[in-house]
Design a protein around this motif. Structure first.
Motif, PDB file in Angstrom:
ATOM      1  N   GLU A 108       0.940  -1.242   0.042  1.00  0.00           N
ATOM      2  CA  GLU A 108       0.132   0.066  -0.143  1.00  0.00           C
ATOM      3  C   GLU A 108       0.994   1.240  -0.055  1.00  0.00           C
ATOM      4  O   GLU A 108       1.947   1.460   0.876  1.00  0.00           O
ATOM      5  CB  GLU A 108      -0.994   0.092   1.410  1.00  0.00           C
ATOM      6  CG  GLU A 108      -1.840  -1.159   1.317  1.00  0.00           C
ATOM      7  CD  GLU A 108      -2.588  -1.120   2.708  1.00  0.00           C
ATOM      8  OE1 GLU A 108      -2.236  -0.178   3.492  1.00  0.00           O
ATOM      9  OE2 GLU A 108      -3.231  -2.089   3.000  1.00  0.00           O
ATOM     10  N   SER A 114       1.840  -5.148   2.511  1.00  0.00           N
ATOM     11  CA  SER A 114       0.339  -5.929   2.804  1.00  0.00           C
ATOM     12  C   SER A 114       0.447  -7.411   2.612  1.00  0.00           C
ATOM     13  O   SER A 114       1.285  -7.871   1.993  1.00  0.00           O
ATOM     14  CB  SER A 114      -0.670  -5.192   1.919  1.00  0.00           C
ATOM     15  OG  SER A 114      -0.393  -5.372   0.687  1.00  0.00           O
ATOM     16  N   ASP A 116      -4.219   1.991   7.310  1.00  0.00           N
ATOM     17  CA  ASP A 116      -3.450   1.740   5.977  1.00  0.00           C
ATOM     18  C   ASP A 116      -2.476   2.927   5.537  1.00  0.00           C
ATOM     19  O   ASP A 116      -2.228   3.912   6.313  1.00  0.00           O
ATOM     20  CB  ASP A 116      -4.544   1.730   4.909  1.00  0.00           C
ATOM     21  CG  ASP A 116      -5.415   3.106   4.786  1.00  0.00           C
ATOM     22  OD1 ASP A 116      -5.050   3.925   5.322  1.00  0.00           O
ATOM     23  OD2 ASP A 116      -6.648   2.983   3.883  1.00  0.00           O
TER      24      ASP A 116
END
Length: 449
Positions: free
Chosen positions: A219, A440, A407
């Motif tokens: 990410e 991730s 995130d």
């Protein structure tokens, strides 16, 4: 004012009539805000009011440098005035005008050649013969900004004390008109500069990434906050195609140009163009930086400007990272499972200094899911709060640690929000840029953190 009026026999109310003409003429001076037109009107008005053959206006050179404080002939009217339009200068205190500027007092000379203060150099230069002169300072709030002179009566007579009084009244209004015209010019120049800066800022903002190309295994998010309309910080996300193993590759770049403002922004956009053009050809990250550095060094020469750069290559198939450090602060690698931070250092000088420098690539083996890479510029950790203390890298680490479950975009927001909390309203004095890369879980893999 007609020649007949200048040569009319003296009457008891001549002085009152002259003052009335003076105030009527002085309105012409204040009707324009164009400096060159204002200066010409000042001397035209003065010549008419005093029935003078010639007139000149000298302004004090206020620009820093060797000529500061000198008087510069700015307007010359009358016979043989052409030779004085080229910026003839007088040293401080030189001649009658220099004395008037130093003493801030008017001077009336019935016979100029009988006064030791008179400098005949101008007469020698122009071939014109000065006989009588009225010379007054242009005063604005007690400061001399120039000197005005009227030379030789049209009827062959001499200037009088009444002439000097009228001339001084005109000069007082003229000084205000000159300052107003200058301020108006500066305001227009600032408006043009603001417009240009706004345009440049729009162009620069349009060059920033509008999104992140998706790369399985990572990410990525980033944000830059310029402290001026334009900034010298740089970040970018670039898709490089693929690896021999078949995985997709993404380059994440963060850079910082010396200084900030329009020049830094221009250098930043140059590096962006070089980097994107270089990606059209194959090459490892170190080779890419080598070529960009060579091009930039050839362009910059001895300008003293340079740019730091941190370049990450993210391999989505193997979830590995290669990085090249070109004088930039080390990136931070955070492993949430271990709770540890590692600085990604390495040998490398800023771009644009040495065209022959060879950069090195460093490899991070397969990153665990949840690992966080943070690439920032020193506008973050060198930001100062109300008490003068710096934000610092330890607080940056704490902010990253606290937001590790978010995130990549959430981590960026959390860090910059914490920075704003720390600043508590204090202005930022440097650009701020932060890019976060978070590993991730791949398809079929259980996340470690």
């Amino acid at each position: 004012m007609t020649e007949h009026a200048c040569n009319a026999p003296a009457r008891p109310n001549d002085r009152v009539a002259a003052l009335m003409r003076c105030f009527a003429l002085s309105r012409l001076v204040t009707e324009s805000l164009e400096l060159s037109e204002v200066l010409e009107r000042i001397m035209t008005t003065s010549r008419q009011a005093l029935c003078a053959e010639a007139a000149s206006l000298l302004l004090v050179d206020e620009a820093p440098g060797p000529g500061q404080g000198e008087l510069v002939f700015t307007v010359a009217q009358g016979p043989a005035c052409g030779d004085l339009r080229t910026g003839f200068r007088l040293a401080p205190g030189e001649g009658v005008a220099g004395w008037v500027a130093q003493k801030a007092q008017p001077v009336l000379l019935v016979d100029v050649y009988a006064d030791p203060r008179f400098n005949p150099e101008v007469d020698r230069l122009t071939g014109y013969r000065t006989r009588t002169m009225a010379c007054v300072p242009l005063l604005y709030r007690g400061r001399v900004i120039g000197v005005a002179q009227c030379i030789n009566k049209e009827d062959g007579g001499v200037f009088t004390a009444d002439d000097v009084e009228i001339f001084s009244l005109l000069a007082a209004q003229a000084a205000v008109a000159i300052v107003n015209a200058r301020l108006h010019g500066e305001a227009l120049a600032k408006q043009r500069m603001d417009f240009d800066m706004e345009l440049a800022a729009g162009v620069q903002q349009s060059l920033l990434p509008r999104g992140v190309p998706p790369v399985p295994g990572f990410e990525v998010a980033g944000l830059t906050l310029p402290c001026d309309a334009t900034g010298g910080d740089y970040y970018d996300f670039l898709r490089t195609g693929g690896t021999p193993q078949g995985g997709e590759t993404l380059l994440a770049a963060v850079g910082d140009v010396t200084g900030h403002g329009i020049q830094a922004a221009l250098l930043m956009t140059t590096v962006r163009a070089f980097l994107r053009a270089r990606l059209l050809a194959p090459g490892e990250p170190a080779a890419i930086v080598d070529d960009v550095n060579r091009l930039l060094a050839e362009d910059m020469g001895d300008s003293g400007r340079f740019m730091t750069l941190f370049l990450l290559e993210c391999d989505g198939a193997r979830r590995t990272v290669r990085y090249v450090r070109a004088g930039h602060d080390p990136a931070l690698l955070y492993d949430p499972a271990a709770g540890t931070f590692t600085e990604l250092s390495g040998r490398g000088i800023p771009l644009g200094i040495d065209a022959g420098w060879r950069y090195e690539a460093h490899v991070l083996a397969r990153l665990p899911a949840g690992a966080i890479l943070a690439l920032g510029t020193d506008g973050i950790w060198e930001a100062r709060g109300p008490d003068g203390g710096m934000y610092g890298k330890e607080r940056l680490k704490s902010a990253i640690r606290a937001a590790a479950s978010c995130d990549a975009a959430g981590i960026v927001r959390a860090v910059l929000d914490d920075l704003e909390t720390f600043l508590a309203g204090e202005a930022r004095h440097d650009d701020v840029t932060l890019v976060v890369v978070k590993a991730s879980a791949l398809v079929g893999e259980k996340e470690d953190a």
